[in-house]
Design a protein around this motif. Structure first.
Motif, PDB file in Angstrom:
ATOM      1  N   GLU A  76       0.660  -1.439  -0.333  1.00 59.87           N
ATOM      2  CA  GLU A  76       0.205   0.247   0.199  1.00 59.87           C
ATOM      3  C   GLU A  76       1.372   1.065  -0.104  1.00 59.87           C
ATOM      4  N   ARG A  77       1.938   0.995   0.571  1.00 59.79           N
ATOM      5  CA  ARG A  77       3.397   2.303   0.788  1.00 59.79           C
ATOM      6  C   ARG A  77       4.031   2.288  -0.262  1.00 59.79           C
ATOM      7  N   GLY A  78       4.030   1.694  -1.776  1.00 56.94           N
ATOM      8  CA  GLY A  78       4.551   1.859  -2.252  1.00 56.94           C
ATOM      9  C   GLY A  78       5.223   0.440  -3.034  1.00 56.94           C
ATOM     10  N   LEU A  79       6.324   0.079  -3.530  1.00 54.33           N
ATOM     11  CA  LEU A  79       7.290  -0.955  -3.823  1.00 54.33           C
ATOM     12  C   LEU A  79       8.343  -1.422  -2.406  1.00 54.33           C
ATOM     13  N   LYS A  80       8.717  -2.437  -2.071  1.00 48.84           N
ATOM     14  CA  LYS A  80       9.310  -2.881  -0.809  1.00 48.84           C
ATOM     15  C   LYS A  80      10.385  -4.073  -2.037  1.00 48.84           C
ATOM     16  N   LEU A  81      11.601  -3.713  -1.787  1.00 45.05           N
ATOM     17  CA  LEU A  81      12.801  -4.948  -2.268  1.00 45.05           C
ATOM     18  C   LEU A  81      13.049  -5.516  -1.532  1.00 45.05           C
ATOM     19  N   GLU A  82      13.179  -6.804  -1.242  1.00 46.17           N
ATOM     20  CA  GLU A  82      14.001  -7.514  -0.226  1.00 46.17           C
ATOM     21  C   GLU A  82      15.340  -7.677  -1.286  1.00 46.17           C
ATOM     22  N   GLY A  83      17.090  -8.025   0.198  1.00 50.07           N
ATOM     23  CA  GLY A  83      17.902  -8.071  -0.455  1.00 50.07           C
ATOM     24  C   GLY A  83      18.336  -7.408  -1.822  1.00 50.07           C
ATOM     25  N   ASP A  84      19.172  -7.995  -2.327  1.00 47.20           N
ATOM     26  CA  ASP A  84      20.401  -6.649  -3.552  1.00 47.20           C
ATOM     27  C   ASP A  84      19.643  -6.657  -4.171  1.00 47.20           C
ATOM     28  N   SER A  85      19.304  -5.572  -4.881  1.00 45.01           N
ATOM     29  CA  SER A  85      19.201  -4.823  -6.261  1.00 45.01           C
ATOM     30  C   SER A  85      19.775  -4.103  -6.938  1.00 45.01           C
ATOM     31  N   GLU A  86      19.568  -4.463  -7.945  1.00 42.29           N
ATOM     32  CA  GLU A  86      20.397  -3.840  -8.468  1.00 42.29           C
ATOM     33  C   GLU A  86      19.448  -3.134 -10.390  1.00 42.29           C
ATOM     34  N   PHE A  87      20.112  -1.828 -10.593  1.00 42.52           N
ATOM     35  CA  PHE A  87      19.062  -1.034 -11.770  1.00 42.52           C
ATOM     36  C   PHE A  87      20.048  -0.417 -12.615  1.00 42.52           C
ATOM     37  N   LEU A  88      19.450  -0.903 -14.099  1.00 42.87           N
ATOM     38  CA  LEU A  88      20.760  -0.867 -14.924  1.00 42.87           C
ATOM     39  C   LEU A  88      20.693   0.080 -15.325  1.00 42.87           C
ATOM     40  N   GLN A  89      19.086   1.404 -15.293  1.00 42.51           N
ATOM     41  CA  GLN A  89      18.771   2.075 -15.528  1.00 42.51           C
ATOM     42  C   GLN A  89      18.414   3.678 -14.718  1.00 42.51           C
ATOM     43  N   PRO A  90      18.122   4.582 -15.419  1.00 41.24           N
ATOM     44  CA  PRO A  90      17.477   6.021 -14.048  1.00 41.24           C
ATOM     45  C   PRO A  90      16.312   4.814 -13.077  1.00 41.24           C
ATOM     46  N   LEU A  91      16.203   5.242 -11.661  1.00 42.77           N
ATOM     47  CA  LEU A  91      15.485   4.962 -11.184  1.00 42.77           C
ATOM     48  C   LEU A  91      14.699   6.584 -10.189  1.00 42.77           C
ATOM     49  N   TYR A  92      13.462   6.457 -10.450  1.00 46.16           N
ATOM     50  CA  TYR A  92      12.709   7.585 -10.119  1.00 46.16           C
ATOM     51  C   TYR A  92      11.780   7.149  -9.047  1.00 46.16           C
ATOM     52  N   ALA A  93      12.012   7.808  -7.976  1.00 44.20           N
ATOM     53  CA  ALA A  93      10.987   7.668  -7.044  1.00 44.20           C
ATOM     54  C   ALA A  93      11.268   8.879  -6.119  1.00 44.20           C
ATOM     55  N   LYS A  94      10.091   9.186  -4.955  1.00 48.64           N
ATOM     56  CA  LYS A  94       9.514  10.288  -3.982  1.00 48.64           C
ATOM     57  C   LYS A  94      10.601   9.728  -3.063  1.00 48.64           C
ATOM     58  N   GLU A  95      10.421   9.366  -2.667  1.00 45.46           N
ATOM     59  CA  GLU A  95      11.522   8.348  -1.393  1.00 45.46           C
ATOM     60  C   GLU A  95      11.735   6.948  -1.146  1.00 45.46           C
ATOM     61  N   ILE A  96      13.340   6.692  -1.029  1.00 50.61           N
ATOM     62  CA  ILE A  96      13.627   5.720  -0.706  1.00 50.61           C
ATOM     63  C   ILE A  96      14.154   5.623   1.314  1.00 50.61           C
ATOM     64  N   GLN A  97      13.718   4.291   1.956  1.00 54.17           N
ATOM     65  CA  GLN A  97      14.122   4.021   2.751  1.00 54.17           C
ATOM     66  C   GLN A  97      14.725   2.607   3.398  1.00 54.17           C
ATOM     67  N   SER A  98      15.251   2.770   4.447  1.00 51.74           N
ATOM     68  CA  SER A  98      15.271   0.874   4.841  1.00 51.74           C
ATOM     69  C   SER A  98      14.412   0.321   4.727  1.00 51.74           C
ATOM     70  N   ARG A  99      14.983  -0.782   5.301  1.00 51.85           N
ATOM     71  CA  ARG A  99      13.223  -1.262   6.838  1.00 51.85           C
ATOM     72  C   ARG A  99      13.433  -1.416   7.849  1.00 51.85           C
ATOM     73  N   PRO A 100      12.935  -0.860   9.292  1.00 48.47           N
ATOM     74  CA  PRO A 100      12.947  -0.783  10.254  1.00 48.47           C
ATOM     75  C   PRO A 100      14.360  -1.181  11.126  1.00 48.47           C
ATOM     76  N   GLY A 101      15.205  -0.970  11.274  1.00 50.29           N
ATOM     77  CA  GLY A 101      16.428  -1.282  12.137  1.00 50.29           C
ATOM     78  C   GLY A 101      17.171  -2.488  10.976  1.00 50.29           C
ATOM     79  N   SER A 102      17.337  -1.841   9.832  1.00 49.61           N
ATOM     80  CA  SER A 102      18.248  -1.699   9.625  1.00 49.61           C
ATOM     81  C   SER A 102      18.522  -1.138   8.494  1.00 49.61           C
ATOM     82  N   PRO A 103      20.481  -0.982   7.888  1.00 49.13           N
ATOM     83  CA  PRO A 103      20.763   0.277   7.479  1.00 49.13           C
ATOM     84  C   PRO A 103      20.105   0.039   5.707  1.00 49.13           C
ATOM     85  N   LEU A 104      20.752   1.062   4.946  1.00 51.08           N
ATOM     86  CA  LEU A 104      20.642   1.360   3.543  1.00 51.08           C
ATOM     87  C   LEU A 104      22.129   1.449   2.679  1.00 51.08           C
TER      88      LEU A 104
END
Length: 292
Positions: A76-104
């Motif tokens: 409901e809050r957007g997209l959630k990625l679990e684990g390592d992710s790789e982006f080959l093209q530009p990423l457009y997002a309003k907010e990027i945050q990690s899981r609670p208690g985990s670093p980004l």
């Protein structure tokens, strides 16, 4: 007159019709066309089965579900990625945050750049972290504490250090190419404070005075040329239990010829000081040649 003949009167006609065989017309595809059609139908069925099997295999490998695919989940809050992710093209997002208690973590083989654009797509602020260091570009840079207190800020006009203590750990100290304005300069406990200008003069100015204190040590002023203490509107006070003026020239002995250990300090018109043996009156005039 037309004469009608019956069937019995024309026996030769019946014989002709009875001897002819009925003709049969075949409808459909036969021969090599039929075999080609069956071959194409079989090939199409094989392709459909292979395509269906590959689709099911891709869905299973990529972990497609109703909520998303692979490490990507749609919430409901957007997209959630679990684990390592790789982006080959530009990423457009309003907010990027990690899981609670985990670093980004943001990792790149070259550099990580954060660019801020205005409405005209012009670069106004930039932060680049690469192998050569961290470069920041913008109108103003601010660093604040967790409580919101300003620790450091810099713009085109000034640099402000808002911390309670500024510590320079370099062995050569701090080098300022221009003037320095500060209300208090203090050394660390049990450390010496040195204000040094190896090749030029050292000036200390204040509208209400300059106060120098050494509570647990000595205060030493050394210069190669002249040391000048000047007070235009007030006076210079030397308040100490003992004041020593070393290596001052001594004047002539008093006329009485007795060895005296009491001297008076004489001041020349040009500001030069010298010692003269004290007498009943001033003996500075006797040694006035030392003012030259």
């Amino acid at each position: 007159m037309v004469r009608m003949m019956t069937q019995e009167q024309c026996p030769h006609r019946n014989n002709v019709q009875s001897t002819e065989k009925p003709q049969v017309y075949k409808v459909g595809i036969y021969g090599w066309r039929k075999r080609c059609l069956y071959f194409f139908v079989l090939l199409l069925m094989i392709l459909i089965v292979v395509n269906l099997a590959l689709t099911i295999w891709i869905l299973k490998v990529m972990n497609f579900t109703i909520d998303g695919m692979g490490h990507l989940r749609i919430t409901e809050r957007g997209l959630k990625l679990e684990g390592d992710s790789e982006f080959l093209q530009p990423l457009y997002a309003k907010e990027i945050q990690s899981r609670p208690g985990s670093p980004l973590f943001l990792q790149s083989s070259k550099n990580v750049s954060v660019n801020i654009l205005n409405e005209k797509k012009q670069l106004v602020s930039q932060l680049v972290a690469g192998s050569h260091g961290v470069h920041a570009r913008g109108k103003m840079l601010e660093v604040k504490s967790s409580a919101g207190k300003l620790l450091f800020s810099a713009d085109d006009h000034e640099v402000v250090v808002g911390a309670e203590k500024l510590r320079v750990m370099g062995a050569e100290g701090a080098v300022f190419s221009n003037s320095v304005e500060t209300p208090h300069v203090r050394a660390e406990p049990f450390k010496e404070l040195r204000l040094e200008s190896p090749t030029r003069s050292l000036y200390m100015e204040a509208p209400k005075g300059v106060k120098i204190e050494a509570d647990a040590g000595d205060f030493q002023v050394t210069c190669r040329s002249d040391l000048r203490l000047e007070s235009k509107d007030g006076e210079i006070s030397l308040d100490a239990s003992k004041i020593k003026l070393l290596r001052l020239p001594e004047g002539k002995a008093s006329p009485s010829g007795t060895r005296q250990t009491v001297f008076e300090v004489c001041v020349c018109p040009n500001g030069k000081l010298f010692l003269s043996q004290a007498g009943t009156g001033s003996t500075c005039q006797i040694s006035s040649n030392l003012c030259l």
